[in-house]
Design a protein around this motif. Structure first.
Motif, PDB file in Angstrom:
ATOM      1  N   PHE A   2      -1.881  19.418  43.867  1.00 55.10           N
ATOM      2  CA  PHE A   2      -2.636  20.623  43.542  1.00 55.10           C
ATOM      3  C   PHE A   2      -2.633  21.573  44.735  1.00 55.10           C
ATOM      4  O   PHE A   2      -2.210  21.209  45.825  1.00 55.10           O
ATOM      5  CB  PHE A   2      -4.103  20.274  43.221  1.00 55.10           C
ATOM      6  CG  PHE A   2      -4.285  19.231  42.164  1.00 55.10           C
ATOM      7  CD1 PHE A   2      -3.918  19.483  40.854  1.00 55.10           C
ATOM      8  CD2 PHE A   2      -4.828  17.995  42.470  1.00 55.10           C
ATOM      9  CE1 PHE A   2      -4.080  18.524  39.869  1.00 55.10           C
ATOM     10  CE2 PHE A   2      -5.002  17.027  41.495  1.00 55.10           C
ATOM     11  CZ  PHE A   2      -4.627  17.293  40.190  1.00 55.10           C
ATOM     12  N   ASP A   3      -3.158  22.772  44.512  1.00 54.75           N
ATOM     13  CA  ASP A   3      -3.517  23.694  45.584  1.00 54.75           C
ATOM     14  C   ASP A   3      -5.022  23.535  45.812  1.00 54.75           C
ATOM     15  O   ASP A   3      -5.776  23.347  44.847  1.00 54.75           O
ATOM     16  CB  ASP A   3      -3.269  25.153  45.188  1.00 54.75           C
ATOM     17  CG  ASP A   3      -1.795  25.504  45.051  1.00 54.75           C
ATOM     18  OD1 ASP A   3      -0.940  24.756  45.544  1.00 54.75           O
ATOM     19  OD2 ASP A   3      -1.522  26.557  44.451  1.00 54.75           O
ATOM     20  N   ALA A   4      -5.455  23.620  47.062  1.00 55.40           N
ATOM     21  CA  ALA A   4      -6.888  23.564  47.377  1.00 55.40           C
ATOM     22  C   ALA A   4      -7.253  24.823  48.156  1.00 55.40           C
ATOM     23  O   ALA A   4      -6.660  25.112  49.194  1.00 55.40           O
ATOM     24  CB  ALA A   4      -7.208  22.326  48.204  1.00 55.40           C
ATOM     25  N   THR A   5      -8.233  25.568  47.628  1.00 54.60           N
ATOM     26  CA  THR A   5      -8.653  26.825  48.233  1.00 54.60           C
ATOM     27  C   THR A   5     -10.177  26.858  48.313  1.00 54.60           C
ATOM     28  O   THR A   5     -10.854  26.576  47.321  1.00 54.60           O
ATOM     29  CB  THR A   5      -8.161  28.022  47.400  1.00 54.60           C
ATOM     30  OG1 THR A   5      -6.752  27.903  47.205  1.00 54.60           O
ATOM     31  CG2 THR A   5      -8.479  29.343  48.086  1.00 54.60           C
ATOM     32  N   THR A   6     -10.694  27.212  49.476  1.00 47.82           N
ATOM     33  CA  THR A   6     -12.144  27.319  49.624  1.00 47.82           C
ATOM     34  C   THR A   6     -12.653  28.548  48.880  1.00 47.82           C
ATOM     35  O   THR A   6     -12.008  29.590  48.876  1.00 47.82           O
ATOM     36  CB  THR A   6     -12.540  27.416  51.106  1.00 47.82           C
ATOM     37  OG1 THR A   6     -11.952  28.592  51.666  1.00 47.82           O
ATOM     38  CG2 THR A   6     -12.081  26.190  51.893  1.00 47.82           C
ATOM     39  N   THR A   7     -13.800  28.389  48.240  1.00 44.70           N
ATOM     40  CA  THR A   7     -14.439  29.544  47.599  1.00 44.70           C
ATOM     41  C   THR A   7     -15.632  30.024  48.421  1.00 44.70           C
ATOM     42  O   THR A   7     -16.121  31.123  48.206  1.00 44.70           O
ATOM     43  CB  THR A   7     -14.893  29.214  46.164  1.00 44.70           C
ATOM     44  OG1 THR A   7     -15.800  28.120  46.207  1.00 44.70           O
ATOM     45  CG2 THR A   7     -13.693  28.874  45.292  1.00 44.70           C
ATOM     46  N   THR A   8     -16.085  29.184  49.334  1.00 46.85           N
ATOM     47  CA  THR A   8     -17.133  29.516  50.295  1.00 46.85           C
ATOM     48  C   THR A   8     -16.691  28.916  51.626  1.00 46.85           C
ATOM     49  O   THR A   8     -15.697  28.191  51.680  1.00 46.85           O
ATOM     50  CB  THR A   8     -18.494  28.889  49.917  1.00 46.85           C
ATOM     51  OG1 THR A   8     -18.376  27.460  50.005  1.00 46.85           O
ATOM     52  CG2 THR A   8     -18.935  29.287  48.516  1.00 46.85           C
ATOM     53  N   ARG A  35      -7.337  25.889  36.726  1.00 49.18           N
ATOM     54  CA  ARG A  35      -8.333  25.230  37.576  1.00 49.18           C
ATOM     55  C   ARG A  35      -8.475  23.792  37.105  1.00 49.18           C
ATOM     56  O   ARG A  35      -8.712  23.519  35.932  1.00 49.18           O
ATOM     57  CB  ARG A  35      -9.666  25.959  37.453  1.00 49.18           C
ATOM     58  CG  ARG A  35     -10.844  25.320  38.110  1.00 49.18           C
ATOM     59  CD  ARG A  35     -11.140  25.734  39.547  1.00 49.18           C
ATOM     60  NE  ARG A  35     -10.373  26.804  40.097  1.00 49.18           N
ATOM     61  CZ  ARG A  35     -10.678  28.116  40.057  1.00 49.18           C
ATOM     62  NH1 ARG A  35     -11.767  28.536  39.476  1.00 49.18           N
ATOM     63  NH2 ARG A  35      -9.882  29.015  40.612  1.00 49.18           N
ATOM     64  N   VAL A  36      -8.341  22.864  38.023  1.00 51.03           N
ATOM     65  CA  VAL A  36      -8.463  21.435  37.720  1.00 51.03           C
ATOM     66  C   VAL A  36      -9.880  20.967  37.990  1.00 51.03           C
ATOM     67  O   VAL A  36     -10.451  20.193  37.218  1.00 51.03           O
ATOM     68  CB  VAL A  36      -7.456  20.617  38.556  1.00 51.03           C
ATOM     69  CG1 VAL A  36      -7.654  19.128  38.367  1.00 51.03           C
ATOM     70  CG2 VAL A  36      -6.030  21.021  38.221  1.00 51.03           C
TER      71      VAL A  36
END
Length: 134
Positions: A88-94, A65-66
């Motif tokens: 990077f990879d970008a992923t929503t957590t909400t 995690r960055v």
């Protein structure tokens, strides 16, 4: 105050309006991959609501995690720097609500209006520096 809020506040009203005319509201459900490392980077977002994790694949070590981005943060810096590939990879957590900007259109605006270009470059540089230093 977030980097992007400072950017918008520092721009002259006409320049801020020019930049915001490039934006469109978007929504991403939770657990959505917004972009992946090494894909073409052609846009960026200002997060209005929700959270996004930035992760980096480390060969032989897995994923790290960055950063976790929150409202007011800039998502996506690679659209500004050749070769325009996500780092990077970008992923929503909400669920996320954001303003989405077309990278090419904003680069053209920055080239046409140096006050916008300087402000956008400074905001992106501040976001990159914060991620490197934290």
């Amino acid at each position: 105050m977030s980097t992007m809020t400072m950017l918008l506040n520092e721009l002259a009203p006409e320049a801020r309006d020019q930049l915001l005319r490039q934006a469109r509201p978007v929504r991403f459900p939770a657990d959505t991959h917004i972009f992946r490392e090494r894909q073409h980077a052609d846009r960026f977002w200002i997060i209005e609501a929700g959270r996004v994790d930035l992760d980096k694949h480390l060969p032989g070590r897995g994923t790290a995690r960055v950063d976790t981005l929150v409202p007011g943060d800039l998502l996506g810096c690679s659209w500004l720097f050749p070769p325009h590939h996500w780092r990077f990879d970008a992923t929503t957590t909400t669920e996320v609500h954001a303003l989405e900007f077309d990278g090419q259109a904003v680069r053209e605006l920055c080239a046409q209006d140096t006050s916008v270009g300087e402000a956008v470059s400074a905001a992106v540089a501040a976001a990159v520096a914060r991620r490197l230093l934290e």
